[in-house]
Each structure stands twice: as structure tokens, then as C-alpha cells.
Design a protein around this motif. Structure first.
Motif, PDB file in Angstrom:
ATOM      1  N   ARG A 153      -0.570  -3.794  -7.290  1.00 28.40           N
ATOM      2  CA  ARG A 153      -1.118  -2.470  -7.041  1.00 28.40           C
ATOM      3  C   ARG A 153       0.038  -1.493  -6.888  1.00 28.40           C
ATOM      4  O   ARG A 153       0.791  -1.544  -5.914  1.00 28.40           O
ATOM      5  CB  ARG A 153      -1.975  -2.504  -5.768  1.00 28.40           C
ATOM      6  CG  ARG A 153      -3.321  -3.196  -5.915  1.00 28.40           C
ATOM      7  CD  ARG A 153      -4.331  -2.309  -6.634  1.00 28.40           C
ATOM      8  NE  ARG A 153      -4.558  -1.076  -5.894  1.00 28.40           N
ATOM      9  CZ  ARG A 153      -5.492  -0.931  -4.957  1.00 28.40           C
ATOM     10  NH1 ARG A 153      -6.292  -1.942  -4.653  1.00 28.40           N
ATOM     11  NH2 ARG A 153      -5.630   0.225  -4.325  1.00 28.40           N
ATOM     12  N   THR A 154       0.173  -0.607  -7.845  1.00 29.27           N
ATOM     13  CA  THR A 154       1.290   0.336  -7.828  1.00 29.27           C
ATOM     14  C   THR A 154       1.222   1.257  -6.614  1.00 29.27           C
ATOM     15  O   THR A 154       2.259   1.601  -6.023  1.00 29.27           O
ATOM     16  CB  THR A 154       1.290   1.182  -9.110  1.00 29.27           C
ATOM     17  OG1 THR A 154      -0.014   1.777  -9.298  1.00 29.27           O
ATOM     18  CG2 THR A 154       1.602   0.313 -10.325  1.00 29.27           C
ATOM     19  N   GLY A 161       7.785   0.828  -0.531  1.00 32.59           N
ATOM     20  CA  GLY A 161       9.092   1.042  -1.142  1.00 32.59           C
ATOM     21  C   GLY A 161       9.321   0.373  -2.482  1.00 32.59           C
ATOM     22  O   GLY A 161      10.461   0.361  -2.973  1.00 32.59           O
ATOM     23  N   TYR A 162       8.268  -0.119  -3.099  1.00 33.80           N
ATOM     24  CA  TYR A 162       8.429  -0.808  -4.389  1.00 33.80           C
ATOM     25  C   TYR A 162       7.397  -0.299  -5.397  1.00 33.80           C
ATOM     26  O   TYR A 162       6.508  -1.037  -5.830  1.00 33.80           O
ATOM     27  CB  TYR A 162       8.289  -2.324  -4.204  1.00 33.80           C
ATOM     28  CG  TYR A 162       9.365  -2.915  -3.339  1.00 33.80           C
ATOM     29  CD1 TYR A 162      10.593  -3.303  -3.882  1.00 33.80           C
ATOM     30  CD2 TYR A 162       9.168  -3.078  -1.959  1.00 33.80           C
ATOM     31  CE1 TYR A 162      11.589  -3.837  -3.081  1.00 33.80           C
ATOM     32  CE2 TYR A 162      10.165  -3.613  -1.153  1.00 33.80           C
ATOM     33  CZ  TYR A 162      11.365  -3.989  -1.718  1.00 33.80           C
ATOM     34  OH  TYR A 162      12.352  -4.513  -0.919  1.00 33.80           O
ATOM     35  N   PRO A 163       7.525   0.960  -5.808  1.00 39.22           N
ATOM     36  CA  PRO A 163       6.520   1.540  -6.718  1.00 39.22           C
ATOM     37  C   PRO A 163       6.456   0.845  -8.074  1.00 39.22           C
ATOM     38  O   PRO A 163       5.424   0.902  -8.750  1.00 39.22           O
ATOM     39  CB  PRO A 163       6.980   2.990  -6.863  1.00 39.22           C
ATOM     40  CG  PRO A 163       8.445   2.963  -6.535  1.00 39.22           C
ATOM     41  CD  PRO A 163       8.585   1.912  -5.479  1.00 39.22           C
ATOM     42  N   PRO A 258      -2.743  -7.311  -2.602  1.00 38.75           N
ATOM     43  CA  PRO A 258      -2.385  -6.363  -3.658  1.00 38.75           C
ATOM     44  C   PRO A 258      -1.479  -6.927  -4.749  1.00 38.75           C
ATOM     45  O   PRO A 258      -1.016  -6.176  -5.613  1.00 38.75           O
ATOM     46  CB  PRO A 258      -1.686  -5.243  -2.900  1.00 38.75           C
ATOM     47  CG  PRO A 258      -1.157  -5.876  -1.665  1.00 38.75           C
ATOM     48  CD  PRO A 258      -2.091  -6.983  -1.318  1.00 38.75           C
ATOM     49  N   MET A 259      -1.215  -8.238  -4.729  1.00 40.21           N
ATOM     50  CA  MET A 259      -0.451  -8.869  -5.801  1.00 40.21           C
ATOM     51  C   MET A 259      -1.048 -10.234  -6.106  1.00 40.21           C
ATOM     52  O   MET A 259      -1.593 -10.892  -5.227  1.00 40.21           O
ATOM     53  CB  MET A 259       1.024  -9.038  -5.399  1.00 40.21           C
ATOM     54  CG  MET A 259       1.796  -7.744  -5.226  1.00 40.21           C
ATOM     55  SD  MET A 259       3.571  -8.033  -4.885  1.00 40.21           S
ATOM     56  CE  MET A 259       3.495  -8.562  -3.171  1.00 40.21           C
ATOM     57  N   GLN A 280      -4.098   2.426 -10.947  1.00 34.26           N
ATOM     58  CA  GLN A 280      -3.442   2.095  -9.678  1.00 34.26           C
ATOM     59  C   GLN A 280      -2.873   0.676  -9.676  1.00 34.26           C
ATOM     60  O   GLN A 280      -2.562   0.148  -8.602  1.00 34.26           O
ATOM     61  CB  GLN A 280      -4.435   2.260  -8.520  1.00 34.26           C
ATOM     62  CG  GLN A 280      -4.962   3.689  -8.384  1.00 34.26           C
ATOM     63  CD  GLN A 280      -6.034   3.809  -7.307  1.00 34.26           C
ATOM     64  OE1 GLN A 280      -6.488   2.820  -6.745  1.00 34.26           O
ATOM     65  NE2 GLN A 280      -6.442   5.039  -7.026  1.00 34.26           N
ATOM     66  N   TRP A 281      -2.748   0.075 -10.840  1.00 35.42           N
ATOM     67  CA  TRP A 281      -2.191  -1.274 -10.916  1.00 35.42           C
ATOM     68  C   TRP A 281      -1.439  -1.440 -12.229  1.00 35.42           C
ATOM     69  O   TRP A 281      -1.607  -0.670 -13.172  1.00 35.42           O
ATOM     70  CB  TRP A 281      -3.284  -2.334 -10.767  1.00 35.42           C
ATOM     71  CG  TRP A 281      -4.345  -2.334 -11.848  1.00 35.42           C
ATOM     72  CD1 TRP A 281      -5.419  -1.497 -11.931  1.00 35.42           C
ATOM     73  CD2 TRP A 281      -4.408  -3.204 -12.983  1.00 35.42           C
ATOM     74  NE1 TRP A 281      -6.161  -1.790 -13.051  1.00 35.42           N
ATOM     75  CE2 TRP A 281      -5.580  -2.840 -13.705  1.00 35.42           C
ATOM     76  CE3 TRP A 281      -3.626  -4.253 -13.452  1.00 35.42           C
ATOM     77  CZ2 TRP A 281      -5.961  -3.491 -14.885  1.00 35.42           C
ATOM     78  CZ3 TRP A 281      -4.008  -4.902 -14.620  1.00 35.42           C
ATOM     79  CH2 TRP A 281      -5.157  -4.512 -15.324  1.00 35.42           C
ATOM     80  N   ASP A 282      -0.607  -2.462 -12.253  1.00 35.91           N
ATOM     81  CA  ASP A 282       0.203  -2.694 -13.445  1.00 35.91           C
ATOM     82  C   ASP A 282       0.594  -4.172 -13.485  1.00 35.91           C
ATOM     83  O   ASP A 282       0.286  -4.945 -12.558  1.00 35.91           O
ATOM     84  CB  ASP A 282       1.454  -1.811 -13.422  1.00 35.91           C
ATOM     85  CG  ASP A 282       2.015  -1.540 -14.821  1.00 35.91           C
ATOM     86  OD1 ASP A 282       1.578  -2.219 -15.783  1.00 35.91           O
ATOM     87  OD2 ASP A 282       2.891  -0.676 -14.947  1.00 35.91           O
ATOM     88  N   VAL A 283       1.283  -4.544 -14.538  1.00 29.13           N
ATOM     89  CA  VAL A 283       1.790  -5.899 -14.720  1.00 29.13           C
ATOM     90  C   VAL A 283       3.300  -5.830 -14.838  1.00 29.13           C
ATOM     91  O   VAL A 283       3.849  -4.927 -15.487  1.00 29.13           O
ATOM     92  CB  VAL A 283       1.189  -6.555 -15.981  1.00 29.13           C
ATOM     93  CG1 VAL A 283       1.772  -7.945 -16.194  1.00 29.13           C
ATOM     94  CG2 VAL A 283      -0.327  -6.627 -15.874  1.00 29.13           C
ATOM     95  N   LYS A 284       3.976  -6.773 -14.189  1.00 29.30           N
ATOM     96  CA  LYS A 284       5.435  -6.791 -14.146  1.00 29.30           C
ATOM     97  C   LYS A 284       5.953  -8.184 -14.452  1.00 29.30           C
ATOM     98  O   LYS A 284       5.272  -9.187 -14.235  1.00 29.30           O
ATOM     99  CB  LYS A 284       5.909  -6.358 -12.752  1.00 29.30           C
ATOM    100  CG  LYS A 284       7.418  -6.217 -12.605  1.00 29.30           C
ATOM    101  CD  LYS A 284       7.767  -5.711 -11.221  1.00 29.30           C
ATOM    102  CE  LYS A 284       9.287  -5.569 -11.068  1.00 29.30           C
ATOM    103  NZ  LYS A 284       9.853  -4.633 -12.046  1.00 29.30           N
TER     104      LYS A 284
END
Length: 411
Positions: A153-154, A161-163, A258-259, A280-284
Motif C-alpha cells: 500500500r503506497t 517513510g517508505y512511499p 498493507p504488504m 493506493q497500491w503498487d508492486v515492487k
């Protein structure tokens, strides 16, 4: 030693033969017909029968598809090996290659690959090609691939602190501790507790590798212990929930977890099941320790060892391996192409989350290419259960695991 290692599989096959006796095949679609205008294909994926009509029209070859549920596939393949009554073309998962190659399931196609334009090894991800090898044989051609990456969750990670998500496992611990401090029933990450592949991934990222020459002694490596200790930290500190709790997409949506770490199919799951958090979410990429290597999974196409239609089988596989075919398959079924050229298509490049999985696939490793892999993986899960839920001492649990691994490996 080799005979001892695989005595369990031989015993299973012999027992199946005894049950089968002299029975003949009563399923006309399950065996090689000898008719060069017809091939039989076994797959664990629904929808192939409709998909291959284009190939049938182009080639004039009839493709008889039999879809087998994954839950039944292992036993059905054992029966086919024992009876010699299998298809022409067979889908095989990457983690089953060594087991069934040892049993003689597949035709070695090393000498035929050069005759087909789409089957060359450099068309595919290198680590996917590695999983098509067994000893000195090439037993298949990559069909689709998958790996694992981090969903996050971005908005909530930005608050700690980790956008752009945690880059390293140290970042992950820092972010997770802040997220878990939000209050009761608030966690950081839903770890894949029942996935036997994840502990191997975590160990790779800490510098460990399975060495076939060392066998069970491979688990003496400090990197393996570091991975187990890190895994336990998430549970001992309450950063991950012990037990199932909510459905993962619900916990992701309401922010209580959230992860999570998963495969590309969950891009669609979150989009459809949690539309309220769009944007509001992404993949990393996976967090990094010594590296950020993830696993290379997926499935291959193989030719059954006694197929009477080898040329037609390979022509079909050649068509399935073509970049344009693989793009169409992705568009219809969301399974990622093994063919590198297919990744240049806008269907994949225009979706940033899918493209992230394409990038992660460049940093992957095959799981241990040994027949005993799945049993070793299950024993790791049992060990983690004893540590994370039962409070077992890590050093003792590791010693017990190494002893069990030695037994499984026949050492």
C-alpha cells in the motif's frame, strides 16, 4: 545410493502397475493414437481446448486436450508413467521436472530443438531454461513463467517513510515495526506461510544455495539460518499474524496487512476484489539482502516418452512457444510469457505492475532441481510451524531439519 534415493518412487510405480495389471486403456483421449493428424495434450490449465483451434486450422492437426486438476495431476502422471499410456504432449510444473524425469516420463528433445525456430534456449529466460534440464537431457520447453514480488500500500508505507516500498530487508523490518505499532490487530505483512518456495527465496537472498554435492549439509550454511531467524522475527515481534485471519485482499484493503508477497495473478485479484483502493497500491521487486533473487516458477511443454507423434508434438510446442502466441495466451489467461520477445509487446509493457514482474524475472533462480524438492519444502514449512507457533529453539529445529533432509535424500 542412486537406487536408494529413488526407491520410494519405484515402489509407487510398481504398485500402480500391479493395480493396472493387463488392463487396456479405456479413455480414447488419454493415449497416443498413432494418427499423425491427431495429437493428445494433457494440461492443468482450463481453456486450452478453445485456444488451440487456431493452431488446428493452421496445421490441419487435431488437438485432443484433456484438462487435469492440479490436485489430481501428480497421481495421474504416476499412473501414466507406470502404464506407458500417456499423451503426446504433457504440461509439467517446474518443481516436478526432476521427479518425473528420473522416472523416465519425458522424451529427451535435445537433438530436435534446433529444427524449430521458437524452441532455441536463448528465446527464454535463462533460469526458466535451467528448469527444463535434467542431468544431460533437455526434457521440455518453457511455456509460461511466474515469480514472486512485493505488493504494498503506497499510502500507508508513505506514512512510515517508505512511499516506494522497502528496498532492503532492513528497510522491511523498520517499516514493519512502525506499521505494527499502529494498534491492536494491525500488522505489516502477510507472509506466504503455506508456500514451500518462499523459505528458499528468503535463503537465496541471504547468500544460501542448495549444493547437490553437499546434499543435507547445504543447510549448514549461515545464510540459511539467517533466513529462518528473519522469518521468525516477523512472528515473534507480531509483525505478521500467526494464523490465517482475514482474507488477504480484505486485510490489504482495510490496511491491517498493507504488504504481501505473491505472484502476478494477484494484480487482477486486488483490482477486482478491492477496487476502493485503486491508485493506493503498487508492486515492487523483492527486498534485498545480499541479492533480491526470487523464484522461477511456471510450466513447460514436454513430449511423453513413448509418443508416436513426436514431430507433430514438437510442431505444436513450437506454435505455443511463439512470441505472438504467448502474448495472446497472456491476454486471455494472465499467465506471463516465457518468451523474451513477447515482453516487448504493449500488452505487457504498458502495465507497470506486470512490467515489474518482468523485471523481477530477470533476478530469479530455479528451485533445487532434485526429485525430493517438494518433500524438503514441506519439511521446511513444518520446521517453521514448530518455531513460529510452537516456540521451538531455532538451533535445535535446524538440526532436526538437517537430519530429516538427510533421510529424505537417502544419505
Amino acid at each position: 545410493m542412486k537406487n536408494k534415493k529413488f526407491a520410494w518412487l519405484t515402489a509407487i510405480l510398481l504398485s500402480v502397475v500391479l493395480v493396472l495389471g493387463a488392463c487396456s486403456n479405456d479413455e480414447s483421449s488419454s493415449g497416443s493414437s498413432g494418427d499423425s493428424d491427431t495429437i493428445t495434450v494433457w494440461t492443468m490449465t482450463d481453456g486450452l481446448d478453445d485456444f488451440v483451434t487456431e493452431y488446428e486450422d493452421e496445421s490441419g492437426v487435431s488437438v485432443e486436450v484433456q484438462a487435469i486438476p492440479w490436485d489430481n495431476a501428480h497421481d495421474k502422471l504416476l499412473t501414466a508413467v507406470a502404464s506407458g499410456d500417456g499423451p503426446d504432449v504433457l504440461q509439467i510444473g517446474t518443481t516436478w521436472v526432476a521427479e518425473f524425469a528420473e522416472a523416465g516420463t519425458f522424451l529427451d528433445i535435445s537433438d530436435q530443438i534446433g529444427d524449430y525456430e521458437n524452441l532455441a534456449a536463448d528465446n527464454f529466460y535463462e533460469s526458466a531454461v535451467e528448469t527444463t534440464k535434467y542431468e544431460d537431457q533437455t526434457i521440455g520447453v518453457p511455456w509460461y513463467v511466474d515469480t514472486r514480488a512485493l505488493f504494498y500500500r503506497t499510502d500507508l508505507l508513505e506514512e512510515v517513510g517508505y512511499p516506494e516500498g522497502p528496498q532492503t530487508w532492513d528497510d522491511m523490518l523498520d517499516a514493519s515495526r512502525q506499521l505494527a505499532d499502529r494498534g491492536d490487530d494491525q500488522y505489516a505483512i502477510d507472509l506466504p506461510a503455506t508456500d514451500p518456495q518462499f523459505p528458499f527465496v528468503l535463503a537465496w537472498e541471504h547468500g544460501w544455495n542448495y549444493d547437490m554435492e553437499k546434499g543435507a549439509a547445504s543447510f549448514d550454511d549461515p545464510g540459511f539460518k539467517e533466513a529462518i531467524e528473519l522469518h521468525n522475527t516477523f512472528y515473534s515481534e507480531g509483525l505478521s499474524q500467526t494464523g490465517e485471519g482475514k482474507e488477504f485482499f480484505q486485510a490489504f484493503e482495510d490496511g491491517s496487512k498493507p504488504m504481501f508477497i505473491s505472484g502476478p495473478w494477484d494484480i487482477k485479484t486486488i483490482s477486482e476484489r478491492a477496487p476502493e483502493i485503486e491508485g493506493q497500491w503498487d508492486v515492487k521487486l523483492m527486498p534485498e539482502a545480499e541479492n533480491n533473487n526470487s523464484m522461477m516458477g511456471g510450466a513447460h511443454w514436454t513430449v511423453f516418452n513413448n509418443s508416436e507423434n513426436v514431430d507433430q508434438a514438437l510442431d505444436f510446442i513450437n506454435w505455443m512457444a511463439a512470441p505472438e502466441t504467448q502474448v495472446k495466451w497472456y491476454e486471455e489467461f494472465s499467465e506471463l510469457p516465457a518468451n523474451l520477445e513477447a515482453w516487448e509487446d504493449p500488452a505487457l509493457t504498458d502495465n507497470e505492475m506486470v512490467a515489474t514482474f518482468g523485471e523481477q524475472l530477470q533476478a530469479t533462480q530455479p528451485l533445487p532441481l532434485i526429485p525430493e524438492y517438494e518433500r524438503l519444502g514441506q519439511e521446511i514449512l513444518n520446521m517453521l510451524e514448530q518455531i513460529n507457533r510452537g516456540g521451538a529453539d531455532i538451533d535445535q529445529a535446524l538440526e532436526d531439519y538437517k537430519a530429516e533432509a538427510a533421510r529424505v535424500l537417502g544419505e
